[in-house]
Design an enzyme around this catalytic site. Structure first.
Site, PDB file in Angstrom:
ATOM      1  N   LYS A 211      55.831  92.951  21.915  1.00 49.02           N
ATOM      2  CA  LYS A 211      54.383  92.734  22.039  1.00 49.02           C
ATOM      3  C   LYS A 211      53.591  93.772  21.231  1.00 49.02           C
ATOM      4  CE  LYS A 211      53.441  95.392  26.263  1.00 49.02           C
ATOM      5  NZ  LYS A 211      52.782  95.385  27.578  1.00 49.02           N
ATOM      6  N   ASP A 212      54.239  94.886  20.841  1.00 50.92           N
ATOM      7  CA  ASP A 212      53.570  95.902  20.022  1.00 50.92           C
ATOM      8  C   ASP A 212      53.716  95.640  18.526  1.00 50.92           C
ATOM      9  OD1 ASP A 212      52.889  97.239  22.340  1.00 50.92           O
ATOM     10  OD2 ASP A 212      54.527  98.690  22.214  1.00 50.92           O
TER      11      ASP A 212
ATOM     12  N   ARG B 217      43.219  92.212  27.118  1.00 53.16           N
ATOM     13  CA  ARG B 217      43.671  90.949  27.708  1.00 53.16           C
ATOM     14  C   ARG B 217      43.671  91.044  29.232  1.00 53.16           C
ATOM     15  NH1 ARG B 217      48.240  89.956  30.063  1.00 53.16           N
ATOM     16  NH2 ARG B 217      49.079  91.919  29.329  1.00 53.16           N
ATOM     17  N   ARG B 218      44.216  92.125  29.763  1.00 50.18           N
ATOM     18  CA  ARG B 218      44.234  92.297  31.219  1.00 50.18           C
ATOM     19  C   ARG B 218      42.816  92.469  31.753  1.00 50.18           C
ATOM     20  NH1 ARG B 218      49.192  96.447  30.486  1.00 50.18           N
ATOM     21  NH2 ARG B 218      50.915  94.940  30.577  1.00 50.18           N
TER      22      ARG B 218
ATOM     23  N   ARG C 292      45.311 105.184  29.086  1.00 51.90           N
ATOM     24  CA  ARG C 292      46.295 105.350  28.026  1.00 51.90           C
ATOM     25  C   ARG C 292      47.416 106.260  28.508  1.00 51.90           C
ATOM     26  NH1 ARG C 292      45.170 105.243  22.804  1.00 51.90           N
ATOM     27  NH2 ARG C 292      47.437 105.310  22.671  1.00 51.90           N
TER      28      ARG C 292
ATOM     29  N   CYS D  39      45.324  93.594  19.149  1.00 49.87           N
ATOM     30  CA  CYS D  39      44.987  94.198  20.443  1.00 49.87           C
ATOM     31  C   CYS D  39      43.482  94.438  20.551  1.00 49.87           C
ATOM     32  CB  CYS D  39      45.778  95.474  20.676  1.00 49.87           C
ATOM     33  SG  CYS D  39      45.140  96.896  19.849  1.00 49.87           S
TER      34      CYS D  39
ATOM     35  N   ARG E 217      50.663 107.133  33.373  1.00 57.58           N
ATOM     36  CA  ARG E 217      49.714 106.225  34.029  1.00 57.58           C
ATOM     37  C   ARG E 217      49.921 106.220  35.544  1.00 57.58           C
ATOM     38  NH1 ARG E 217      48.986 101.118  29.806  1.00 57.58           N
ATOM     39  NH2 ARG E 217      49.323 102.339  27.910  1.00 57.58           N
TER      40      ARG E 217
END
Length: 301
Positions: free
Chosen positions: A81-82, A129-130, A147, A240, A153
Site C-alpha cells: 500500500k506504500d 482515507r480513514r 505519525r 496518499c 502510535r
C-alpha cells in the site's frame, strides 16, 4: 554461495516483514546467504507533518531504490500500500505475498468501537482515507494527525493523547499486538487502502536472477486482487493526498468483485461504486470511471 541483500526500513514492522520474506526465501533456497540492509528513509524521518504534506508514501521507497541502483542491495521489501501505482524508475515487483488481514483496526483503551466514542473524542490517524470514512460516520469527532511507527502510535494512545487510533490490522497482528484490536473496520461498510495487508518485493527490472528467485513467493490470487485495486487508484490518479479506498475479492466463479470509494475529509461526503470482471486493469478502470461519474473528481481536486 550467492549473497542476496534485501534493503528495508528500520521500523519494527518493516523489519518483521523483511525477516518474513527472508525466512521464506531461505526455506526455498537454502544455498543462498540472505542479508538485511536496514535503512532510514525520509518518510521515517519527517514526523512533524502529515505524509500528504511532505510528498506521500513514495518517501518510504526512495532511499531503498537508490540502494538498488547503486548495487548496495539486490531488492527491497515494502508494504504494497506504500508503493506508488507506477514505479519511478527501472524497477519491477517479482513477488506479492499472500495477503494478510486487509481490514483497519479500531484501537482504544476505553471504548469498544466508533459508535461508543463520546462527542468530541480525539481520534488519531495519519490516513486521509480513514479520516474521510470516520468523518462520514461521526462528524462530531476531533480527527488528529498521527505519525510514527506502530509502537510509537500505540505509546501515544497509552499516554492519553488520543481516545482512539486507527491502524491496519495486519501491522498489529504481525507485531503481536492482536489484543489491541478492539474492533475490525471491514468491507463492505468500511474499505481499506488499495493493497492493504499485502507485502511486495521490489527489484531492478533488468535483474532476471533476482526475479527468478522470488517467483516462487508470488501469490497469484492476491496479485490479481491488489492489481485491480491499484488499477482503480491509478485511473483516479490517487495517492496518499487523496482519500481513496478499494477492496477486491475473488469470487467462487473466478471473477473479481471490486468495490471503490473516494471521500472528503472536510465533510465526510463520499461516492462509492462496485463492479465484477475478469480483467484487472479493465475492472479497475471501470470502477474508477463510475466513481468519477458520481462526482469523485471534486474530492480528488
Amino acid at each position: 554461495m550467492r549473497t542476496l541483500k534485501i534493503a528495508t526500513r528500520k521500523s519494527p514492522l518493516a523489519l518483521w516483514q523483511t525477516e518474513h520474506v527472508a525466512a521464506l526465501l531461505r526455506a526455498r533456497h537454502p544455498d543462498i546467504d540472505v542479508q538485511l540492509i536496514p535503512m532510514s528513509t525520509r518518510g521515517d524521518e519527517v514526523l512533524d507533518r502529515s505524509l500528504s504534506a511532505v510528498g506521500g508514501k513514495g518517501l518510504f521507497l526512495k532511499e531503498l531504490e537508490l540502494a538498488m541502483l547503486r548495487g548496495d542491495a539486490d531488492c527491497a521489501v515494502h508494504s504494497l500500500k506504500d508503493v506508488p501505482m507506477d514505479l519511478d524508475g527501472p524497477f519491477a515487483l517479482p513477488a506479492i505475498l499472500e495477503r494478510a488481514d486487509h481490514a483497519d483496526a479500531f484501537v482504544s483503551n476505553r471504548y469498544d468501537g466508533i459508535a461508543a466514542l463520546p462527542p468530541g473524542a480525539r481520534v488519531g490517524s495519519s490516513s486521509l482515507r480513514r479520516q474521510a470514512q470516520l468523518r462520514a460516520l461521526r462528524p462530531d469527532l476531533e480527527l488528529v494527525d498521527l505519525r510514527g511507527n506502530v509502537n510509537t502510535r500505540l505509546a501515544k494512545l497509552d499516554a492519553g493523547e488520543y481516545d482512539a487510533i486507527l491502524l491496519a490490522c495486519a501491522g498489529l497482528q504481525r507485531l503481536g499486538f492482536d489484543s489491541r484490536i478492539r474492533a475490525r473496520l471491514d468491507a463492505p461498510e468500511w474499505l481499506p487502502a488499495p493493497a492493504q495487508g499485502a507485502i511486495a518485493v521490489e527489484c531492478r527490472d533488468d535483474d532476471a536472477a533476482t526475479q527468478t528467485l522470488f517467483a516462487a513467493l508470488n501469490h497469484a490470487p492476491t496479485r490479481r486482487c491488489v492489481e485491480a485495486e491499484r488499477a482503480m487508484n491509478r485511473a483516479l490518479h490517487g495517492s496518499c493526498q487523496v482519500p481513496v479506498a478499494a477492496f477486491a475479492q475473488l469470487r467462487a466463479d473466478g471473477a473479481l468483485h471490486l468495490a471503490g470509494l473516494v471521500g472528503s475529509v472536510a465533510d465526510g461526503r463520499a461516492v462509492r461504486s462496485e463492479a465484477v470482471g475478469d480483467d484487472v486493469d479493465a475492472l479497475g478502470q471501470q470502477v474508477a470511471q463510475q466513481l468519477l461519474y458520481l462526482g469523485a473528481g471534486a474530492f480528488i481536486a
